[in-house]
Design an enzyme around this catalytic site. Structure first.
Site, PDB file in Angstrom:
ATOM      1  N   HIS A 158      45.735  48.573  34.575  1.00  0.00           N
ATOM      2  CA  HIS A 158      46.427  47.322  34.910  1.00  0.00           C
ATOM      3  C   HIS A 158      46.756  46.526  33.646  1.00  0.00           C
ATOM      4  O   HIS A 158      47.886  46.049  33.469  1.00  0.00           O
ATOM      5  CB  HIS A 158      45.548  46.509  35.860  1.00  0.00           C
ATOM      6  CG  HIS A 158      46.086  45.158  36.205  1.00  0.00           C
ATOM      7  ND1 HIS A 158      46.784  44.915  37.373  1.00  0.00           N
ATOM      8  CD2 HIS A 158      46.012  43.962  35.553  1.00  0.00           C
ATOM      9  CE1 HIS A 158      47.122  43.639  37.418  1.00  0.00           C
ATOM     10  NE2 HIS A 158      46.664  43.035  36.321  1.00  0.00           N
ATOM     11  N   GLU A 159      45.783  46.361  32.764  1.00  0.00           N
ATOM     12  CA  GLU A 159      46.012  45.569  31.552  1.00  0.00           C
ATOM     13  C   GLU A 159      47.024  46.244  30.628  1.00  0.00           C
ATOM     14  O   GLU A 159      47.841  45.565  29.990  1.00  0.00           O
ATOM     15  CB  GLU A 159      44.692  45.324  30.821  1.00  0.00           C
ATOM     16  CG  GLU A 159      43.654  44.541  31.616  1.00  0.00           C
ATOM     17  CD  GLU A 159      44.160  43.195  32.122  1.00  0.00           C
ATOM     18  OE1 GLU A 159      45.153  42.669  31.570  1.00  0.00           O
ATOM     19  OE2 GLU A 159      43.570  42.670  33.083  1.00  0.00           O
ATOM     20  N   HIS A 202      50.472  45.292  31.719  1.00  0.00           N
ATOM     21  CA  HIS A 202      50.971  44.043  31.135  1.00  0.00           C
ATOM     22  C   HIS A 202      51.491  44.282  29.719  1.00  0.00           C
ATOM     23  O   HIS A 202      52.543  43.763  29.331  1.00  0.00           O
ATOM     24  CB  HIS A 202      49.859  43.000  31.108  1.00  0.00           C
ATOM     25  CG  HIS A 202      49.520  42.423  32.441  1.00  0.00           C
ATOM     26  ND1 HIS A 202      50.478  42.004  33.341  1.00  0.00           N
ATOM     27  CD2 HIS A 202      48.305  42.181  33.030  1.00  0.00           C
ATOM     28  CE1 HIS A 202      49.887  41.526  34.421  1.00  0.00           C
ATOM     29  NE2 HIS A 202      48.571  41.628  34.261  1.00  0.00           N
ATOM     30  N   HIS A 230      52.785  40.518  37.383  1.00  0.00           N
ATOM     31  CA  HIS A 230      52.149  40.812  38.663  1.00  0.00           C
ATOM     32  C   HIS A 230      53.210  41.018  39.742  1.00  0.00           C
ATOM     33  O   HIS A 230      54.204  40.293  39.798  1.00  0.00           O
ATOM     34  CB  HIS A 230      51.202  39.681  39.065  1.00  0.00           C
ATOM     35  CG  HIS A 230      49.981  39.604  38.206  1.00  0.00           C
ATOM     36  ND1 HIS A 230      49.544  38.438  37.634  1.00  0.00           N
ATOM     37  CD2 HIS A 230      49.099  40.570  37.802  1.00  0.00           C
ATOM     38  CE1 HIS A 230      48.453  38.673  36.927  1.00  0.00           C
ATOM     39  NE2 HIS A 230      48.164  39.961  37.015  1.00  0.00           N
TER      40      HIS A 230
END
Length: 616
Positions: free
Chosen positions: A190-191, A194, A200
């Protein structure tokens, strides 16, 4: 007086369970440190821990939406996008973050000594992105600056919390914090998302077509975490919204009361929220599109992927959920969750959980939609219930949506029969979901559709040639006249003065006209307009549509006009398209409400309707 029509009806429900997503089979390192749910033998269903929210949702100091560190320029653009969305302003030019993508699709990195104990997990997360996209993660060397034309690189370190910057944001070191509580494969994936430029998923402006955000359950001061952007400020590349994206919030993030802050409009998909197992097919497709991976990899000689599948960086087919096989040729509708979806229109019927009275299975997700004629209501009575018990019914539950079927309903579980459920419209949605362990007998319920005999249609005629009569002033700039011919018959006549549309308002008086904004020109996007028509006590509101045109969709989930006849009874249709009632609509009391909602794209001319006060 109510007329209850009882007709024989029985719906036999077949066994159904939620199919697991299918696609390219990769060797993906699985998360091993996530807490396991205790078995029934050790807990008897009383001590189980609910599915934890993703660690990246826990707010880190200085982070936006929990885990995104934004530069001053990025924060300004995001705040502008949120303000534009709230104000309904036209979209700005899309500028997020094309200039901040990683050149040549190469991302140099270092793993600092503080994160050396997590190096294998971090490398596995980077491998996952490499296996499914054309992105490449390379240990930082002195040659990178000359090869890539910049000195930027990402640096994993053991910081305070889980957070990352968005896109290539700095000329040198760009940190990703993998704090003590963040050592999960999915959290690191997930990170990294980014870092390559993803925001999101729930920030997309089209989210309301797929999820509901329950601000009443959000912690005070945390509402900004659920803000929406404009289309000009997101990079969707025409990839469909995905509730199962690894970039999506879970269902209980920032909850103030243990109740959900996000639910899916399709209740069968709630379990997909906040998944941190692996990239979804949509995540992979979006990354490959924004980094133009297909332009780099030559898949022109590869066999075509079927059923919406697409080629990854290795020219393998990545398949949508429920499809599998080398070309996504297997599976499909026969194994999709929609199989456990039922629609009832008979005046009476019975619904049960799968396998009832035997135990339902794990990971079940079913929906039962009940719909009656316009103006009717639905009464649902539970006859038996044995569902795994938990205080907030977070494990297994039956949910009843009796007001707005697209919003959250009330959940029931355990052995206590719920009270009779009565809808406020002609629609009701019942859903049943179970988690991966502990099953029970399930539930059995019957329903009856009730026709309200007080909703009647009187006869009126519209005339365009006004006689010499007394003129009455209404709340809008148009002028109408009322000519009384005898005590039992009235004729409503309208002048040729064009009606002036508005976004909502309160309309009082004997008669008048209401219209959508800009009518007869197209209405705007992203509207929510509330119209209230109120006449004297003891009288009713009669409404006649003169023209109607809203964006068409089978369930009217994009643009719609909802009509509430008063006293808690709603006309059971979200009107859209070009069809509208040929007869007049009459309120139950002295008040009628209309709600116009439009989404972020596609417009039409809207509506105009005449109303008047009548005696019944």
């Amino acid at each position: 007086m109510k007329l209850v029509l009882l007709l024989a009806g029985f719906a036999a429900l077949a066994k159904c369970s939620l199919a697991a997503p299918a696609g390219v089979q990769k060797d993906i390192p699985m998360e091993t440190s996530a807490p396991e749910k205790p078995s029934e033998a050790t807990t008897l269903g009383l001590l189980k821990t609910p599915k934890p929210e993703p660690k990246d949702e826990e707010p880190s100091p200085g982070a936006f939406q929990g885990d995104m560190m934004l530069t001053d320029d990025q924060l300004r653009k995001v705040e502008e996008a949120i303000d534009d969305q709230k104000a309904g302003r036209k979209k700005r030019k899309a500028t997020i973050y094309e200039s901040q993508r990683w050149s040549y699709k190469i991302i140099p990195y270092v793993i600092e000594s503080s994160s050396s104990g997590q190096s294998s997990l971090i490398r596995s997360a980077m491998d996952h992105w490499e296996q499914n996209t054309c992105l490449r993660f390379e240990p930082l060397t002195s040659s990178h600056s000359s090869r890539l034309g910049h000195t930027s690189y990402i640096s994993f370190f053991r910081g305070n919390g889980c957070w990352s910057h968005v896109g290539r944001s700095f000329t040198n070191q760009q940190q990703i914090s993998i704090g003590p509580q963040c050592g999960y494969f999915g959290t690191i994936v997930h990170e990294i998302g980014h870092a390559i430029g993803f925001h999101h998923e729930q920030s997309r402006p089209d989210r309301d077509e797929y999820i509901n955000v329950h601000f009443e359950n959000v912690q005070s001061g945390r509402e900004h975490n659920f803000a929406k952007y404009t289309w000009g400020s997101v990079t969707s590349s025409n990839v469909e919204y995905d509730v199962g994206s690894i970039m999506h919030y879970g269902g209980y993030g920032f909850s103030s009361n243990g109740r959900p802050t996000i639910t899916t409009i399709d209740p069968r998909l709630n379990s997909r929220l906040g998944q941190r197992t692996a990239l979804s097919a949509a995540d992979i497709e979006l990354a490959n599109r924004i980094y133009e991976c297909d332009d780099v990899e030559d898949c022109s000689n590869a066999d075509e992927c079927l059923n919406g599948g697409y080629h990854d960086a290795d020219c393998d087919c990545v398949c949508p959920s429920s499809y599998s096989g080398d070309l996504c040729q297997d599976g499909g509708p026969t194994v999709r969750p929609a199989d456990c979806s039922y629609r009832f229109t008979e005046m009476t019927g019975e619904i049960t959980s799968p396998n009832y009275p035997s135990n339902y299975e794990d990971n079940t997700a079913c929906v039962y939609e009940i719909e009656g004629p316009y103006g009717s209501t639905i009464e649902l009575t539970f006859l038996d219930m044995e569902i795994e018990t938990e205080t907030l019914c977070r494990y297994d539950a039956v949910e009843v949506r009796k007001d707005d079927i697209n919003s959250i309903g009330e959940k029931f579980c355990g052995n206590t029969l719920p009270p009779v459920q009565i809808s406020s419209s002609n629609q009701m949605m019942v859903s049943f979901t179970s988690d991966p362990s502990i099953t029970r007998r399930g539930f059995k319920a019957t329903y009856v559709i009730i026709i309200q005999t007080t909703t009647v249609f009187s006869t009126t005629t519209l005339q365009t040639t006004p006689p010499s009569t007394t003129t009455l002033q209404t709340t809008n700039p148009s002028t109408t006249t009322l000519q009384t011919t005898n005590p039992s018959t009235t004729t409503l006549q309208t002048t040729d003065t064009p009606v002036i549309g508005s976004c909502g308002g309160t309309f009082v008086g004997v008669e008048g006209r209401v219209a959508s904004p800009n009518y007869p020109n197209d209405y705007d996007n992203s509207l929510q307009c509330d119209y209230v028509i109120e006449v004297d006590d003891g009288r009713r509101v009669e409404l006649i549509f003169e023209d109607f045109g809203l964006e068409d969709e089978t369930t009217c989930r994009w643009d719609s006009l909802m009509i509430n006849l008063g006293n808690g009874i709603k006309v059971g249709m979200k009107m859209c398209g070009r069809e509208y009632p040929a007869a007049s609509l009459v309120s139950i009391g002295n008040r009628m409400e209309l709600k116009l909602k439009t989404d972020g794209s596609v417009n039409d001319r809207g509506f105009v309707a005449s109303y008047r006060a009548i005696d019944l």
